[in-house]
Design a protein around this motif. Structure first.
Motif, PDB file in Angstrom:
ATOM      1  N   GLY A  88      -4.257 -35.624-125.612  1.00 39.29           N
ATOM      2  CA  GLY A  88      -4.456 -34.493-124.771  1.00 39.29           C
ATOM      3  C   GLY A  88      -5.919 -34.323-124.566  1.00 39.29           C
ATOM      4  N   PHE A  89      -6.778 -34.817-125.238  1.00 40.13           N
ATOM      5  CA  PHE A  89      -8.224 -34.593-124.942  1.00 40.13           C
ATOM      6  C   PHE A  89      -8.545 -35.466-123.766  1.00 40.13           C
ATOM      7  CE2 PHE A  89      -7.916 -33.739-129.601  1.00 40.13           C
ATOM      8  CZ  PHE A  89      -8.809 -32.681-129.756  1.00 40.13           C
ATOM      9  N   VAL A  90      -9.804 -34.751-122.988  1.00 32.90           N
ATOM     10  CA  VAL A  90     -10.423 -35.560-121.862  1.00 32.90           C
ATOM     11  C   VAL A  90     -11.879 -35.294-122.012  1.00 32.90           C
ATOM     12  CG1 VAL A  90      -8.485 -34.891-120.359  1.00 32.90           C
ATOM     13  CG2 VAL A  90     -10.132 -33.763-120.578  1.00 32.90           C
ATOM     14  N   LYS A 135     -10.263 -29.973-125.135  1.00 31.75           N
ATOM     15  CA  LYS A 135      -9.054 -29.763-124.581  1.00 31.75           C
ATOM     16  C   LYS A 135      -8.569 -28.348-124.811  1.00 31.75           C
ATOM     17  CE  LYS A 135      -5.698 -31.021-128.245  1.00 31.75           C
ATOM     18  NZ  LYS A 135      -4.451 -31.575-128.536  1.00 31.75           N
ATOM     19  N   PRO A 136      -7.889 -27.536-124.065  1.00 33.34           N
ATOM     20  CA  PRO A 136      -7.282 -26.077-124.532  1.00 33.34           C
ATOM     21  C   PRO A 136      -6.182 -26.315-125.753  1.00 33.34           C
ATOM     22  CG  PRO A 136      -7.185 -26.490-122.135  1.00 33.34           C
ATOM     23  CD  PRO A 136      -7.186 -27.960-122.649  1.00 33.34           C
ATOM     24  N   SER A 142      -2.563 -40.965-120.208  1.00 38.08           N
ATOM     25  CA  SER A 142      -1.694 -39.845-120.480  1.00 38.08           C
ATOM     26  C   SER A 142      -0.863 -39.346-119.395  1.00 38.08           C
ATOM     27  CB  SER A 142      -2.368 -38.516-121.132  1.00 38.08           C
ATOM     28  OG  SER A 142      -2.880 -39.031-122.444  1.00 38.08           O
ATOM     29  N   LEU A 143      -1.736 -38.984-118.202  1.00 32.69           N
ATOM     30  CA  LEU A 143      -1.048 -38.592-117.023  1.00 32.69           C
ATOM     31  C   LEU A 143      -0.066 -39.866-116.407  1.00 32.69           C
ATOM     32  CD1 LEU A 143      -4.209 -37.325-115.026  1.00 32.69           C
ATOM     33  CD2 LEU A 143      -2.542 -36.014-116.077  1.00 32.69           C
ATOM     34  N   LEU A 153      -0.167 -27.339-122.216  1.00 27.06           N
ATOM     35  CA  LEU A 153       0.772 -26.335-123.090  1.00 27.06           C
ATOM     36  C   LEU A 153       0.615 -26.488-124.599  1.00 27.06           C
ATOM     37  CD1 LEU A 153       2.690 -23.851-122.415  1.00 27.06           C
ATOM     38  CD2 LEU A 153       4.565 -25.617-122.579  1.00 27.06           C
ATOM     39  N   GLU A 154       0.057 -25.289-125.231  1.00 28.72           N
ATOM     40  CA  GLU A 154      -0.210 -25.367-126.569  1.00 28.72           C
ATOM     41  C   GLU A 154      -0.770 -26.558-127.032  1.00 28.72           C
ATOM     42  OE1 GLU A 154      -0.014 -22.504-128.089  1.00 28.72           O
ATOM     43  OE2 GLU A 154       1.082 -21.548-126.453  1.00 28.72           O
ATOM     44  N   GLY A 155      -1.900 -26.959-126.299  1.00 29.90           N
ATOM     45  CA  GLY A 155      -2.522 -28.097-126.686  1.00 29.90           C
ATOM     46  C   GLY A 155      -1.990 -29.764-126.162  1.00 29.90           C
ATOM     47  N   ARG A 156      -0.925 -29.611-125.517  1.00 31.25           N
ATOM     48  CA  ARG A 156      -0.266 -30.947-125.226  1.00 31.25           C
ATOM     49  C   ARG A 156      -0.571 -30.793-123.479  1.00 31.25           C
ATOM     50  NH1 ARG A 156       6.084 -31.655-126.599  1.00 31.25           N
ATOM     51  NH2 ARG A 156       5.707 -33.523-125.378  1.00 31.25           N
TER      52      ARG A 156
END
Length: 330
Positions: free
Chosen positions: A131-133, A154-155, A175-176, A224-227
């Motif tokens: 999930g990092f960009v 990432k959030p 990932s997308l 969502l929660e890091g994902r």
């Protein structure tokens, strides 16, 4: 594999682990006392910074490590994440990342960032899968290895939507693409038929990068929660006599994360992006009777019409589509 708090007396194991990882890449040199003296007492170093350090140990040998520390802006930095070649594929990398993420979140962090040498392509793939960009420019270290580093972020808390720039889209494309593949497999009608190959889905998002660079398209992603949980696109490239209009496209949510508000958050954010681009009319279409139809109605979109027998599904059956529009107020 035992995961435990890192200690200062792990110094030898940490140094050997990092040196082994760096040796996999030509030109990566280690000078502990000249450039990285903190490796001699790494637990104290991160404790003094308000952070934490962990080690993964197997048969008395350090096979992995990770650390986190808080930053002034509320984010936390992921540091010193290494796993030996012998331990890769065992799941230890994911466990270390999860521990570090949960620690940062439990201590008030809402965002996790890191720096990674531009040569560490294997690490980049790992971060992107999680999930990092890419974020920001390239950072030079001016060290003996002539290191250049990419920034990633990432959030990690709650539901967050943000627009992706060209670098972020490039790093998020796989990932997308995975979300696209799984959404189509679950029945989503978004111009594709199953099975969609991962390479085709990856290529679809990479091909959108040039539009984003020119300002012709906006791509929003949700975590969502890091994902990485979903995405939506806004096409701004309209005819000369329609500069007030934009089209919403490819609203997708990871099937395992549906019914948790992700699609609604993406649609609210895409309206904000349209206003920022000075667009006052949005249009979209969706397959008849899909869950998305009810979502759009609940958000105030107006049905403009229906086209019967518009698109085929995987069985060859034809389905109608519903056209919607929404006029935006300032």
């Amino acid at each position: 594999m035992i995961l435990r708090a890192g200690r200062d007396d792990d110094a030898g194991g940490f140094i050997d682990l990092i040196a082994g990882c760096w040796a996999e890449y030509p030109g990566c040199l280690m000078d502990v006392d000249g450039e990285n003296p903190e490796l001699r007492h790494l637990a104290r170093y991160f404790a003094a910074a308000g952070g934490a350090l962990w080690a993964a140990e197997l048969d008395g040998v350090v096979r992995g490590m990770v650390a986190v520390r808080p930053l002034p802006d509320g984010a936390w930095e992921l540091c010193r994440m290494y796993v030996s070649a012998a331990a890769r594929g065992s799941g230890v990398s994911g466990r270390l990342l999860q521990m570090a993420t949960e620690h940062a979140r439990d201590h008030g962090g809402d965002r996790l960032m890191l720096w990674s040498d531009t040569r560490f392509e294997r690490a980049h793939r790992f971060y992107e899968r999680n999930g990092f960009v890419r974020e920001g420019g390239i950072r030079p270290l001016f060290d003996i290895s002539n290191s250049l580093e990419f920034g990633y972020a990432k959030p990690i808390a709650g539901l967050v939507v943000r627009a992706l720039d060209v670098a972020a889209v490039g790093s998020a494309s796989r990932s997308l693409g995975r979300i696209l593949v799984e959404s189509v497999a679950a029945g989503a009608s978004v111009s594709f038929l199953p099975p969609v190959s991962e390479e085709a889905a990856h290529g679809f998002y990479r091909a959108r990068a040039s539009d984003i660079a020119r300002g012709h398209r906006v791509l929003l992603a949700a975590w969502l929660e890091g994902r990485l949980a979903g995405s939506v696109m806004l096409d701004l490239d309209m005819p000369a006599n329609q500069p007030h209009r934009a089209e919403v496209q490819k609203l997708l949510v990871d099937p395992s994360l549906r019914r948790r508000g992700v699609a609604r958050a993406l649609m609210v954010a895409v309206e904000d992006a349209a206003r920022a681009a000075r667009r006052s009319l949005l249009v979209l279409d969706t397959r008849e009777h899909d869950a998305a139809e009810a979502l759009y109605r609940s958000l105030g979109w107006t049905e403009s019409g229906r086209i019967p027998r518009f698109a085929r599904d995987a069985t060859g059956a034809l389905h109608g589509t519903v056209l919607f529009h929404r006029e935006l107020q300032d």
